[in-house]
Design an enzyme around this catalytic site. Structure first.
Site, PDB file in Angstrom:
ATOM      1  N   CYS A   1      46.665 107.341 118.897  1.00  0.00           N
ATOM      2  CA  CYS A   1      44.838 107.577 119.660  1.00  0.00           C
ATOM      3  C   CYS A   1      44.291 108.553 119.980  1.00  0.00           C
ATOM      4  O   CYS A   1      44.758 108.915 121.479  1.00  0.00           O
ATOM      5  CB  CYS A   1      44.667 105.905 119.456  1.00  0.00           C
ATOM      6  SG  CYS A   1      42.989 105.373 119.166  1.00  0.00           S
ATOM      7  N   LEU A   2      43.706 108.851 119.427  1.00  0.00           N
ATOM      8  CA  LEU A   2      42.659 110.219 120.236  1.00  0.00           C
ATOM      9  C   LEU A   2      42.301 109.387 121.100  1.00  0.00           C
ATOM     10  O   LEU A   2      41.415 110.350 122.392  1.00  0.00           O
ATOM     11  CB  LEU A   2      41.484 110.603 119.006  1.00  0.00           C
ATOM     12  CG  LEU A   2      42.317 111.697 118.014  1.00  0.00           C
ATOM     13  CD1 LEU A   2      41.466 111.876 116.716  1.00  0.00           C
ATOM     14  CD2 LEU A   2      43.124 112.874 118.493  1.00  0.00           C
TER      15      LEU A   2
ATOM     16  N   HIS B   1      39.508  99.933 115.678  1.00  0.00           N
ATOM     17  CA  HIS B   1      38.548 100.094 116.531  1.00  0.00           C
ATOM     18  C   HIS B   1      37.384  99.385 116.802  1.00  0.00           C
ATOM     19  O   HIS B   1      36.857  99.270 117.883  1.00  0.00           O
ATOM     20  CB  HIS B   1      38.612 101.202 116.495  1.00  0.00           C
ATOM     21  CG  HIS B   1      39.551 102.123 117.342  1.00  0.00           C
ATOM     22  ND1 HIS B   1      39.296 102.052 118.386  1.00  0.00           N
ATOM     23  CD2 HIS B   1      40.425 103.254 116.770  1.00  0.00           C
ATOM     24  CE1 HIS B   1      40.867 102.950 118.729  1.00  0.00           C
ATOM     25  NE2 HIS B   1      41.271 103.894 117.812  1.00  0.00           N
TER      26      HIS B   1
ATOM     27  N   HIS C   1      44.551 100.896 111.411  1.00  0.00           N
ATOM     28  CA  HIS C   1      44.023 101.291 113.673  1.00  0.00           C
ATOM     29  C   HIS C   1      42.301 101.648 112.997  1.00  0.00           C
ATOM     30  O   HIS C   1      41.757 100.771 114.573  1.00  0.00           O
ATOM     31  CB  HIS C   1      44.980 102.339 112.823  1.00  0.00           C
ATOM     32  CG  HIS C   1      45.023 103.245 114.790  1.00  0.00           C
ATOM     33  ND1 HIS C   1      45.591 103.338 115.417  1.00  0.00           N
ATOM     34  CD2 HIS C   1      43.639 103.953 114.636  1.00  0.00           C
ATOM     35  CE1 HIS C   1      45.193 104.151 116.016  1.00  0.00           C
ATOM     36  NE2 HIS C   1      44.495 104.255 116.445  1.00  0.00           N
ATOM     37  N   GLU C   2      41.696 102.539 112.164  1.00  0.00           N
ATOM     38  CA  GLU C   2      40.842 101.983 112.717  1.00  0.00           C
ATOM     39  C   GLU C   2      39.684 100.735 112.238  1.00  0.00           C
ATOM     40  O   GLU C   2      38.872 100.682 113.325  1.00  0.00           O
ATOM     41  CB  GLU C   2      40.174 103.046 110.848  1.00  0.00           C
ATOM     42  CG  GLU C   2      40.935 104.446 111.160  1.00  0.00           C
ATOM     43  CD  GLU C   2      40.794 104.997 112.208  1.00  0.00           C
ATOM     44  OE1 GLU C   2      40.312 105.398 113.332  1.00  0.00           O
ATOM     45  OE2 GLU C   2      42.093 106.158 112.622  1.00  0.00           O
TER      46      GLU C   2
ATOM     47  N   GLN D   1      34.596 105.238 118.961  1.00  0.00           N
ATOM     48  CA  GLN D   1      35.372 105.964 119.879  1.00  0.00           C
ATOM     49  C   GLN D   1      34.630 107.063 120.095  1.00  0.00           C
ATOM     50  O   GLN D   1      34.567 108.000 120.968  1.00  0.00           O
ATOM     51  CB  GLN D   1      36.339 106.936 118.581  1.00  0.00           C
ATOM     52  CG  GLN D   1      38.099 105.463 118.497  1.00  0.00           C
ATOM     53  CD  GLN D   1      38.889 106.394 117.892  1.00  0.00           C
ATOM     54  OE1 GLN D   1      38.756 106.135 116.615  1.00  0.00           O
ATOM     55  NE2 GLN D   1      40.388 106.690 118.451  1.00  0.00           N
TER      56      GLN D   1
ATOM     57  N   GLY E   1      42.004 109.957 111.399  1.00  0.00           N
ATOM     58  CA  GLY E   1      41.165 108.541 111.146  1.00  0.00           C
ATOM     59  C   GLY E   1      40.509 108.774 112.829  1.00  0.00           C
ATOM     60  O   GLY E   1      40.769 109.443 113.103  1.00  0.00           O
TER      61      GLY E   1
HETATM   62  O1  GNR Z   1      45.140 110.718 114.830  1.00  0.00           O
HETATM   63  C1  GNR Z   1      45.367 109.493 114.619  1.00  0.00           C
HETATM   64  N1  GNR Z   1      46.861 109.874 113.743  1.00  0.00           N
HETATM   65  C2  GNR Z   1      47.335 108.274 113.779  1.00  0.00           C
HETATM   66  C3  GNR Z   1      49.112 108.372 113.177  1.00  0.00           C
HETATM   67  C4  GNR Z   1      49.671 107.541 113.992  1.00  0.00           C
HETATM   68  C5  GNR Z   1      48.543 105.822 113.568  1.00  0.00           C
HETATM   69  C6  GNR Z   1      47.851 106.211 113.343  1.00  0.00           C
HETATM   70  C7  GNR Z   1      46.895 107.250 113.762  1.00  0.00           C
HETATM   71  S1  GNR Z   1      44.623 107.140 113.958  1.00  0.00           S
HETATM   72  C8  GNR Z   1      45.079 108.567 114.752  1.00  0.00           C
HETATM   73  C9  GNR Z   1      42.815 109.069 114.856  1.00  0.00           C
HETATM   74  C10 GNR Z   1      42.929 108.074 116.139  1.00  0.00           C
HETATM   75  O2  GNR Z   1      42.958 107.805 116.980  1.00  0.00           O
HETATM   76  N2  GNR Z   1      42.008 106.816 114.947  1.00  0.00           N
HETATM   77  O3  GNR Z   1      41.279 105.865 115.571  1.00  0.00           O
HETATM   78 NI    NI Z   2      42.670 105.529 117.169  1.00  0.00          NI
END
Ligand code: GNR
Ligand code: NI
Length: 172
Positions: free
Chosen positions: A94-95, A140, A136-137, A51, A46
């Site tokens: 999270c990246l 952000h 999660h997205e 980001q 995601g």
């Molecule tokens: O790549 C991602 N893996 C992930 C694993 C578990 C819960 C959420 C994520 S999102 C993350 C990529 C990211 O930072 N998206 O904002």
């Molecule tokens: Ni993230």
């Protein structure tokens, strides 16, 4: 198509609230495609526009495990219109918080309304990993990182380590 640089915490741009898009036009479709390319290259499942330094309400998600079963979802102005009563705990990463992980509790199932790449209103019900990633997205877009769902102790430990890692590798 282009790879976009991914911001990492504690960058203040990750704490801002992103503003809605009007119409999903050709420029925003190009942004969605660049975000997908950046997400696949990372690799991640995601990515949210803040980001990559764009404070607009756009996210992309693909929980497919291999290149063959790619199923990208692009959303503009996503809104949660229903959540299940029961919760799910998932280990998140999270990246923008590289090399750190934590258990986050969120609703198990969510119904999301959004504008798709054709600027059409769509709704999907997400559960399992997809529900986790979409939430999660969407966090952000409101300047919220998964570490904000952890205890202050865990969050501050991770932020200290990220600050230290950045000082040791200033070219990031
Ligand atoms: O790549 C991602 N893996 C992930 C694993 C578990 C819960 C959420 C994520 S999102 C993350 C990529 C990211 O930072 N998206 O904002
Ligand atoms: Ni993230």
């Amino acid at each position: 198509m282009a790879l976009l640089p991914i911001l990492t915490a504690p960058d203040p741009r990750l704490k801002q609230k992103a503003r809605p898009v009007g119409t999903v036009d050709a420029d925003l479709v190009r942004l969605m495609d660049d975000m997908l390319e950046t997400m696949y290259a990372a690799p991640g499942i995601g990515l949210a526009a803040p980001q990559v330094g764009v404070e607009r309400r756009i996210i992309v998600v693909d929980i497919g495990k291999t290149e063959e079963d790619r199923a990208p979802i692009c959303m503009a102005n996503p809104e949660i219109v229903w959540v299940s009563d029961d919760d799910n705990t998932h280990e998140e990463g999270c990246l923008s918080v590289p090399d750190h992980y934590g258990q986050v509790v969120r609703p198990r199932v969510v119904r999301v309304r959004y504008l798709d790449r054709e600027n059409e209103i769509r709704e999907i019900e997400a559960d399992g990993l997809l529900a986790t990633v979409v939430q999660h997205e969407m966090d952000h877009l409101d300047g919220i990182l998964f570490i904000d769902h952890l205890s202050a102790l865990k969050r501050n430990m991770i932020l200290r380590k990220l600050t230290k890692a950045r000082k040791e590798a200033p070219v990031r």
